[in-house]
Every structure is written in structure tokens, then in C-alpha cells.
Design a protein around this motif. Structure first.
Motif, PDB file in Angstrom:
ATOM      1  N   HIS A  10       0.857  -1.185   0.000  1.00  0.00           N
ATOM      2  CA  HIS A  10       0.000   0.000   0.000  1.00  0.00           C
ATOM      3  C   HIS A  10       0.892   1.233   0.000  1.00  0.00           C
ATOM      4  O   HIS A  10       1.515   1.541   1.017  1.00  0.00           O
ATOM      5  CB  HIS A  10      -0.898   0.014   1.241  1.00  0.00           C
ATOM      6  CG  HIS A  10      -1.743  -1.216   1.368  1.00  0.00           C
ATOM      7  ND1 HIS A  10      -2.989  -1.311   0.833  1.00  0.00           N
ATOM      8  CD2 HIS A  10      -1.475  -2.411   1.954  1.00  0.00           C
ATOM      9  CE1 HIS A  10      -3.492  -2.511   1.098  1.00  0.00           C
ATOM     10  NE2 HIS A  10      -2.588  -3.197   1.779  1.00  0.00           N
ATOM     11  N   ASP A  11       0.964   1.916  -1.112  1.00  0.00           N
ATOM     12  CA  ASP A  11       1.805   3.128  -1.254  1.00  0.00           C
ATOM     13  C   ASP A  11       3.271   2.866  -0.904  1.00  0.00           C
ATOM     14  O   ASP A  11       3.943   3.712  -0.331  1.00  0.00           O
ATOM     15  CB  ASP A  11       1.279   4.270  -0.345  1.00  0.00           C
ATOM     16  CG  ASP A  11      -0.119   4.684  -0.732  1.00  0.00           C
ATOM     17  OD1 ASP A  11      -0.437   4.558  -1.920  1.00  0.00           O
ATOM     18  OD2 ASP A  11      -0.878   5.098   0.163  1.00  0.00           O
ATOM     19  N   VAL A  12       3.731   1.683  -1.191  1.00  0.00           N
ATOM     20  CA  VAL A  12       5.130   1.353  -0.913  1.00  0.00           C
ATOM     21  C   VAL A  12       5.765   0.814  -2.196  1.00  0.00           C
ATOM     22  O   VAL A  12       5.181  -0.032  -2.871  1.00  0.00           O
ATOM     23  CB  VAL A  12       5.249   0.291   0.211  1.00  0.00           C
ATOM     24  CG1 VAL A  12       6.706  -0.071   0.461  1.00  0.00           C
ATOM     25  CG2 VAL A  12       4.626   0.801   1.503  1.00  0.00           C
ATOM     26  N   GLU A  13       6.914   1.340  -2.509  1.00  0.00           N
ATOM     27  CA  GLU A  13       7.655   0.874  -3.690  1.00  0.00           C
ATOM     28  C   GLU A  13       8.177  -0.539  -3.439  1.00  0.00           C
ATOM     29  O   GLU A  13       8.588  -0.857  -2.312  1.00  0.00           O
ATOM     30  CB  GLU A  13       8.857   1.799  -3.932  1.00  0.00           C
ATOM     31  CG  GLU A  13       8.489   3.193  -4.421  1.00  0.00           C
ATOM     32  CD  GLU A  13       7.946   3.184  -5.837  1.00  0.00           C
ATOM     33  OE1 GLU A  13       8.577   2.559  -6.705  1.00  0.00           O
ATOM     34  OE2 GLU A  13       6.871   3.771  -6.063  1.00  0.00           O
ATOM     35  N   THR A  37      11.500  -0.527  -1.717  1.00  0.00           N
ATOM     36  CA  THR A  37      11.438  -0.201  -0.282  1.00  0.00           C
ATOM     37  C   THR A  37      10.943  -1.410   0.503  1.00  0.00           C
ATOM     38  O   THR A  37      11.462  -1.724   1.585  1.00  0.00           O
ATOM     39  CB  THR A  37      10.477   0.988  -0.055  1.00  0.00           C
ATOM     40  OG1 THR A  37      10.798   1.991  -1.000  1.00  0.00           O
ATOM     41  CG2 THR A  37      10.578   1.548   1.346  1.00  0.00           C
ATOM     42  N   ALA A  38       9.936  -2.095  -0.059  1.00  0.00           N
ATOM     43  CA  ALA A  38       9.374  -3.269   0.624  1.00  0.00           C
ATOM     44  C   ALA A  38      10.439  -4.341   0.792  1.00  0.00           C
ATOM     45  O   ALA A  38      10.573  -4.953   1.865  1.00  0.00           O
ATOM     46  CB  ALA A  38       8.191  -3.805  -0.176  1.00  0.00           C
ATOM     47  N   LEU A  94      12.722  -3.341   3.561  1.00  0.00           N
ATOM     48  CA  LEU A  94      12.094  -3.501   4.872  1.00  0.00           C
ATOM     49  C   LEU A  94      12.082  -4.962   5.301  1.00  0.00           C
ATOM     50  O   LEU A  94      12.378  -5.302   6.447  1.00  0.00           O
ATOM     51  CB  LEU A  94      10.659  -2.960   4.850  1.00  0.00           C
ATOM     52  CG  LEU A  94      10.527  -1.436   4.828  1.00  0.00           C
ATOM     53  CD1 LEU A  94       9.082  -1.036   4.606  1.00  0.00           C
ATOM     54  CD2 LEU A  94      11.010  -0.853   6.153  1.00  0.00           C
ATOM     55  N   LYS A 139       2.387  -1.223   4.588  1.00  0.00           N
ATOM     56  CA  LYS A 139       1.641   0.018   4.350  1.00  0.00           C
ATOM     57  C   LYS A 139       2.476   1.221   4.772  1.00  0.00           C
ATOM     58  O   LYS A 139       3.120   1.189   5.826  1.00  0.00           O
ATOM     59  CB  LYS A 139       0.350  -0.020   5.178  1.00  0.00           C
ATOM     60  CG  LYS A 139      -0.599   1.106   4.895  1.00  0.00           C
ATOM     61  CD  LYS A 139      -1.821   0.967   5.787  1.00  0.00           C
ATOM     62  CE  LYS A 139      -2.706   2.166   5.666  1.00  0.00           C
ATOM     63  NZ  LYS A 139      -3.755   2.170   6.672  1.00  0.00           N
ATOM     64  N   ASP A 140       2.457   2.257   3.954  1.00  0.00           N
ATOM     65  CA  ASP A 140       3.141   3.494   4.306  1.00  0.00           C
ATOM     66  C   ASP A 140       2.236   4.295   5.241  1.00  0.00           C
ATOM     67  O   ASP A 140       1.175   4.764   4.831  1.00  0.00           O
ATOM     68  CB  ASP A 140       3.442   4.290   3.023  1.00  0.00           C
ATOM     69  CG  ASP A 140       4.204   5.565   3.320  1.00  0.00           C
ATOM     70  OD1 ASP A 140       4.685   5.702   4.450  1.00  0.00           O
ATOM     71  OD2 ASP A 140       4.333   6.392   2.403  1.00  0.00           O
ATOM     72  N   LYS A 148       1.286   7.452   7.064  1.00  0.00           N
ATOM     73  CA  LYS A 148       1.641   8.883   6.917  1.00  0.00           C
ATOM     74  C   LYS A 148       1.151   9.670   8.107  1.00  0.00           C
ATOM     75  O   LYS A 148       0.224   9.306   8.745  1.00  0.00           O
ATOM     76  CB  LYS A 148       1.024   9.435   5.638  1.00  0.00           C
ATOM     77  CG  LYS A 148       1.808   8.936   4.422  1.00  0.00           C
ATOM     78  CD  LYS A 148       1.115   9.285   3.139  1.00  0.00           C
ATOM     79  CE  LYS A 148       1.883   8.670   1.974  1.00  0.00           C
ATOM     80  NZ  LYS A 148       1.085   8.564   0.784  1.00  0.00           N
TER      81      LYS A 148
END
Lengths: 109, 432
Positions: A75-78, A81-82, A85, A106-107, A109
Motif C-alpha cells: 500500500h503506497d510502498v515501492e 522499499t518493501a 524492509l 503500508k506506508d 503517513k
């Protein structure tokens, strides 16, 4: 109040600790009330948004991450990046990545 | 004919080396000891990385103010000038020959600017309460109050962890009972001095400096060094007590993710806290007001430039001014006393008891929530942002590698900042 006796010091210490708690508890109540108001406002907003379209089209299932063997949803994560992580989490847990199951990232915010 | 011997003798007499030997018995040795201490502090800051941003400046300020004054040359820090300012006594301005050229009946900041040295001018910012407040503004701009807003109960842990402040205060006064044990040695402290020592337990450098500069300015050097040294030693001081007061099972407790906090909530929070705390304890208004103003700059989204300046440029400039001027107060005759040793001892007691207070608060919350709160987060209730929260997280992970307590510990951690400011406000209203 330059030179104070031990008894006075004890009373001041107890009173001071009580004042800190009193102040903090009052602040906590204010923050809690503030939080409740904001949560209620957010809850009110949500149905209004979803109720607006007359016949909302069924939401398409979230695509799984490219190359993922399981059901990981981003969810809104490249994807890059995932991957980073997941590698960090595996490293911190000291377990191989293929033994871990990631469901969604999930990002916040 | 030029007398080379006379010239060399003049050079020697006008040097600081001569001043050391000339005044060796009259306190000059204390300056030498302080220069050695400042070198040790520089070592700790540079090699051991103990709060280097502050300790390096403090150590260097100490070094500068302990270089013996040479007659006729302007000293960088004039202890006598500040003693006159604090005690309201007259100050005599001397010329190079040691003759009195002027007597100032009542010393004001303007006199300090006129007759003082560079470090005296820096120190005005401490005495006026300017630097601690500006540092607090920077801290506010760097702090995310989100974890506290999502879990307001964590505020209680910030209050519980102020226990050390008041126990150390009581202990400092109780030491008066020992007076008379050793002839000529005073152990105890007055109320304002004890209050300044107690605030070390708040683990909040700017608050400690703010309160001490108002209540016991003569103890500022010792208290600042103790406060910042112990803050740097938190990873060593806290863990043994965390293990002592909690069971392995309790340390393993995983905490659930708290709710998401909206931007509007984060914007309103600093305004509400400022109004609320300033009305409750007006003496805290400068500290809390600046903390919350900095936070407001961060959260509004329309003052990014100000937030950036406060977090970086301003914070760095003020850190330089604050650390060097606080270090300058560590003049040998003031610092090398039984009082300093006692302050260092009481400081560590204050830190330990504050940690234990926070942990006990965490244990109570753990019981009340039937095991949903990991008591380790209570130890983060001592301010020392974010070091104390990191220590809680690390200890939690030692017990359970999949335990991530950092965000949960940040709530009590930032609550500790507010708690110590309230404690300082209370002590200031009693003794100020």
C-alpha cells in the motif's frame, strides 16, 4: 525559603510529585478528549465518503507485489522499499527471509 | 643599551605561566586541577562520545575560564563580577596595577557587557534563561508527539519518572543532618540548591540549566556536567535496574500498534498544551512555550523554513554559546568542593530513582491492563530524548527479538520532557 528543615523538605517533595501527577493527569484528560473528538470526526467522514457514489464499483483486489510468492500486498510502498524492509526485519529477527510471511506493507503517513 | 634579561623577565611576569606559579598557593593549583579535568572531559566527549555536542563545549569553556588571569589582561570570565551580580554586592574594577578605578554598587547586564570578558557576555544568555528556552524550541521542532497522542496514558509514565527529582531534593536537604561530623565541612544544601540538584533526575539538560541558573547559579557548572554526563551514561545506568524490577516474561510483552494520529491533532496539541500548562504553572511558560512553539513550526506544514532553522542552525549556535558559558562557570575555587562531589553523587541517585519510578509506573500499568503494557517503556519516562526510549527498545529486544518498543517508549519519553518542566515550574514557584 532558603534554609528548610527535613520535615518541610519531605512535604515539598510529596507535594511536588503530586503536582506533577495532577498536571499530567489533567493534560492526559485533555489529550484523551481531543483524541476522542478527532476519532469521532474521522469515523463520521469515512461513511460519508463511501456513501457518496450511488453504486460504487467493487474494488479490484489489490495486486500482489511483483515477484512475490505469497499474498504480500503493498500500500503506497515501492517494491524496492518493501524488499529493503523485509530484509531489515529478517535481519533483526535473525531468521531467513523465506521462513517469514509478510501479508502487507503500508506506508503510514 | 637594551637589557635583554629585563625584557625576558617582563615577558615572564606578563605570562600566564608566571601567574600560575605566583598564585599557586592562593588557589592557582585549583586552576591547574580544573585544566586537567577539562582535558578529561574533552577526552570523554571526543573519544568516548559522551554527549559530545555539549560536553566538548563545556570542557573547553572550563579550560578557558581556568587559565589564570594575568594582571592588566582582560579575563574571559570574571567570577567576581557574577558573584556581585548574584549577591547584589559592589564590584570593584581594577587597573593593570591592581588599583581600584571604579566601584559599581549594583551590577547589571550592561556592566557585565562593559567590564566582562567574552564568556561573561555568553553567560548573560544563560542567566537570562534565553539559551535553555531556545534549545527547548529546537527539541520541540525535532519531537514527534504522535506516539503520546495515540496513547495518552503514557503521559502517566512521564510523571512517575519524576520521582528521582523529589527524592534527590529531599536527600540534599537531609544531608544537613551530617553537618558537624567533619569540622569545617558542610554537607547539606539550602532549599533552592537542593531543588537545582533534584532536577538532575529529570534527565533534561536545558530544564536543569534553566532552574539552576535561577535558583543556585553558583552550582551551575557541577549540575550541568552531572546532568549531561549521566544522560550520556543512560545505556549503562538503566539496564541493571530494568532487569532488577521486571521479570523476563514482562520484558517479552509485545505491545499492539496504536492508532494513527491526524495532522490536525498534531497541530492543535502544542497550542492546547501551552495554554494548559502555562495557566497551571506560569513559571514553566518559557520552557513549555518554546518547546511547543518549536513543535508547532514542525507540524503546521507552512513553516518548514522556521522549523529547519530552529532544528539546525539556531540549535547549533545556541549549543555552542550554552555549553561554553556553562563550562566557564566551572572555576576551580567554585568547583573543587565537597558540594560538587555530593552533587555528582546525588545526581546518580536521582537518575536511578527516576528510572525506578518510571519502571514502577510501567509495572502498575502492566497489571492494570492485564499484561498489555511492557513495563520497560516506563524507564523512558525520564526525558533524555530519544536515548531512554532506545534503551527501553533494546532491552525489550534482548528479551524478545521480535519486540519493537521504540514507538511505544517515545510516548513516555516525550511525556518526561513535559513532566520535568512541570517539576521545575513547581520548584521555581516554591523557591524562586
Amino acid at each position: 525559603m532558603e534554609n528548610i528543615g527535613i520535615l518541610d523538605a519531605g512535604v515539598i517533595a510529596l507535594l511536588g510529585y503530586a503536582v506533577v501527577f495532577f498536571g499530567i493527569i489533567l493534560l492526559m484528560i485533555v489529550v484523551m478528549i481531543m483524541g476522542k473528538i478527532f476519532v469521532a470526526m474521522a469515523a463520521k467522514k469515512k461513511p460519508a465518503v463511501t456513501a457518496a457514489p450511488a453504486a460504487p464499483a467493487p474494488e479490484a483486489p489489490k495486486a500482489t507485489a511483483p515477484g512475490a510468492a505469497g499474498e504480500l500486498k503493498l500500500h503506497d510502498v515501492e517494491p524496492k522499499t518493501a524488499a529493503m524492509l523485509m530484509a531489515i526485519v529478517a535481519d533483526k529477527l535473525g531468521k531467513p527471509l523465506n521462513e517469514l510471511r509478510f501479508i502487507s506493507i503500508k506506508d503510514v503517513k | 643599551m637594551i637589557n635583554i634579561g629585563e625584557i625576558l623577565l617582563d615577558l615572564w611576569n606578563n605570562s600566564g605561566f608566571s601567574a600560575i606559579f605566583a598564585g599557586f598557593k592562593a588557589g592557582g593549583w585549583q586552576n591547574l586541577v580544573m585544566i586537567a579535568i577539562s582535558c578529561v572531559l574533552l577526552y570523554l566527549a571526543i573519544v568516548k562520545k559522551f554527549e559530545p555536542l555539549l560536553l566538548a563545549g563545556i570542557a573547553f569553556g572550563c579550560l578557558l575560564s581556568n587559565l589564570p588571569p594575568v594582571p592588566g589582561a582582560a579575563a574571559m570570565y570574571n567570577q567576581g563580577l557574577w558573584d556581585s551580580y548574584i549577591n547584589g554586592t559592589a564590584y570593584q574594577v581594577l587597573d593593570a596595577a591592581g588599583e581600584v578605578i571604579k566601584t559599581i554598587e549594583e551590577v547589571h547586564f550592561t556592566d557585565i557587557i562593559h567590564y566582562g570578558g567574552l564568556l561573561d557576555i555568553f553567560y548573560i544568555g544563560v542567566k537570562a534563561g534565553l539559551y535553555p528556552c531556545l534549545i527547548f524550541m529546537g527539541v520541540g521542532a525535532m519531537t514527534d508527539f504522535g506516539p503520546l497522542l495515540s496513547n495518552p496514558k503514557s503521559l502517566l509514565l512521564g510523571a512517575a519518572a519524576q520521582m528521582g527529582v523529589f527524592v534527590a531534593f529531599f536527600g540534599a536537604v537531609a544531608l544537613n543532618l551530617l553537618n558537624g561530623l567533619i569540622p569545617g565541612v558542610t554537607f547539606g544544601f539550602t532549599g533552592p540548591e537542593a531543588a537545582s540538584i533534584g532536577i538532575i533526575g529529570g534527565a533534561d539538560g536545558p530544564t536543569a540549566i534553566f532552574l539552576t541558573s535561577k535558583l543556585a547559579p553558583h552550582l551551575l557548572g557541577a549540575i550541568a556536567v552531572a546532568a549531561y554526563s549521566y544522560m550520556a551514561l543512560i545505556p549503562l545506568i538503566q539496564p541493571p535496574f530494568m532487569k532488577l524490577l521486571t521479570t523476563a516474561e514482562q520484558r517479552k510483552i509485545k505491545m499492539v500498534q496504536t492508532r494513527e494520529v491526524s495532522k490536525a491533532e498534531k497541530i492543535i496539541f502544542p497550542i492546547v498544551v501551552t495554554i494548559f500548562v502555562a495557566l497551571l504553572l506560569p513559571d514553566t511558560a518559557p520552557l513549555i512555550g518554546c518547546l511547543m512553539l518549536g513543535n508547532l513550526f514542525k507540524e503546521t506544514g507552512v513553516t518548514d523554513r522556521l522549523s529547519d532553522t530552529v532544528q539546525n542552525a539556531l540549535m547549533n549556535i545556541v549549543t555552542i554559546l550554552l555549553s561554553t558559558s556553562v563550562g566557564a562557570t566551572m572555576v576551580g575555587s567554585n568547583f573543587l568542593t565537597v558540594q560538587t562531589f555530593t552533587i555528582v553523587l546525588l545526581g546518580v541517585v536521582a537518575f536511578v530513582i527516576s528510572t525506578c519510578g518510571g519502571l514502577l509506573g510501567g509495572l502498575v500499568m502492566c497489571k492494570l491492563t492485564k499484561g498489555k503494557v511492557n513495563p520497560l517503556i516506563g524507564s523512558a519516562g525520564v526525558s533524555a530524548v530519544p536515548m531512554a526510549a532506545r534503551v527501553a527498545n533494546k532491552e525489550g529486544q534482548k528479551a524478545n527479538p521480535s519486540n519493537f518498543l521504540l514507538m511505544h517508549a517515545m510516548g513516555p519519553n516525550v511525556a518526561g520532557v513535559i513532566g520535568s518542566a512541570i517539576a521545575a515550574g513547581f520548584l521555581l514557584s516554591v523557591f524562586g
